[in-house]
Motif scaffolding. Structure first.
Motif, short mmCIF file in Angstrom:
data_model
loop_
_atom_site.label_atom_id
_atom_site.label_comp_id
_atom_site.label_asym_id
_atom_site.label_seq_id
_atom_site.Cartn_x
_atom_site.Cartn_y
_atom_site.Cartn_z
N PRO A 92 1.47 7.54 -4.65
CA PRO A 92 1.35 6.96 -3.31
C PRO A 92 -0.13 6.91 -2.93
N THR A 93 -0.53 5.89 -2.24
CA THR A 93 -1.94 5.69 -1.92
C THR A 93 -2.55 6.90 -1.23
N THR A 94 -1.86 7.50 -0.29
CA THR A 94 -2.42 8.65 0.41
C THR A 94 -2.59 9.83 -0.52
N ALA A 95 -1.65 10.04 -1.44
CA ALA A 95 -1.77 11.14 -2.39
C ALA A 95 -2.95 10.91 -3.33
N ALA A 96 -3.15 9.67 -3.74
CA ALA A 96 -4.26 9.37 -4.64
C ALA A 96 -5.59 9.67 -3.97
N ALA A 97 -5.70 9.34 -2.70
CA ALA A 97 -6.94 9.60 -1.98
C ALA A 97 -7.19 11.10 -1.87
N ASP A 98 -6.14 11.88 -1.70
CA ASP A 98 -6.28 13.33 -1.57
C ASP A 98 -6.69 13.99 -2.88
N GLU A 99 -6.40 13.36 -4.02
CA GLU A 99 -6.68 13.97 -5.31
C GLU A 99 -8.04 13.58 -5.87
N ARG A 100 -8.77 12.74 -5.19
CA ARG A 100 -10.09 12.35 -5.69
C ARG A 100 -11.02 13.55 -5.68
N GLY A 136 -6.21 12.98 -16.95
CA GLY A 136 -5.86 14.34 -16.55
C GLY A 136 -4.76 14.95 -17.39
N THR A 137 -3.74 14.15 -17.68
CA THR A 137 -2.59 14.67 -18.44
C THR A 137 -2.63 14.27 -19.90
N ARG A 138 -3.53 13.35 -20.24
CA ARG A 138 -3.66 12.80 -21.59
C ARG A 138 -2.42 12.02 -22.04
N LYS A 139 -1.67 11.53 -21.08
CA LYS A 139 -0.49 10.72 -21.41
C LYS A 139 -0.91 9.27 -21.57
N LEU A 140 -0.23 8.62 -22.49
CA LEU A 140 -0.43 7.21 -22.76
C LEU A 140 0.88 6.49 -22.48
N HIS A 160 -3.09 6.12 -10.37
CA HIS A 160 -3.72 7.42 -10.13
C HIS A 160 -5.22 7.26 -10.41
N PRO A 161 -6.07 7.92 -9.64
CA PRO A 161 -7.52 7.78 -9.86
C PRO A 161 -7.97 8.15 -11.28
N GLN A 162 -7.19 8.95 -11.98
CA GLN A 162 -7.56 9.34 -13.34
C GLN A 162 -6.90 8.48 -14.41
N VAL A 163 -6.32 7.36 -13.99
CA VAL A 163 -5.64 6.47 -14.94
C VAL A 163 -6.48 5.22 -15.17
N ALA A 195 5.76 6.52 -11.86
CA ALA A 195 5.55 7.49 -10.77
C ALA A 195 5.86 8.90 -11.25
N ASP A 196 6.95 9.05 -11.98
CA ASP A 196 7.34 10.37 -12.47
C ASP A 196 6.31 10.95 -13.43
N SER A 197 5.61 10.09 -14.14
CA SER A 197 4.58 10.56 -15.08
C SER A 197 3.19 10.56 -14.44
N HIS A 198 3.13 10.31 -13.13
CA HIS A 198 1.89 10.35 -12.36
C HIS A 198 0.88 9.29 -12.78
#
Length: 100
Positions: free
Chosen positions: A88-96, A31-35, A13-16, A81-84
């Motif tokens: 998917p590459t297309t979804a990552a591009a959309d969330e930038r 974004g989620t502050r998950k580790l 994910h772009p925020q990971v 994937a479940d924890s984001h």
């Protein structure tokens, strides 16, 4: 239930952020502050190589993962994937975020 599509291209994910460690790596989602901990170097190799492959199956094969061990790696990737952590590459591009 996992949202991982083995026939799709994935990436972090772009925020990971991934930080290599002696045991594998740490993933931190800003974004989620998950580790998350990747506890072996093979899964780190797979995760970092995902964007270079047309799908997860190709990434697993390139890492030398055979049919017997592939389900365990697919399960680990499904958890990411479940924890984001991966998307998917297309979804990552959309969330930038638009820098304007």
């Amino acid at each position: 239930m996992t949202s991982l599509d083995l026939d799709a291209r994935w990436q972090l994910h772009p925020q990971v952020s991934l930080r290599p460690e002696p045991f594998g790596a740490l993933l931190y989602h800003f974004g989620t502050r998950k580790l998350s901990f990747l506890k072996n170097k093979t899964i780190v190799e797979i995760v970092t190589s995902l964007p270079a492959h047309p799908d997860v199956r190709s990434a697993l094969a390139a890492a030398g993962i055979d049919a017997d061990t592939a389900p365990a790696y697919a399960k680990a990737l499904g958890t990411l994937a479940d924890s984001h952590m991966i998307v998917p590459t297309t979804a990552a591009a959309d969330e930038r975020v638009d820098p304007r």
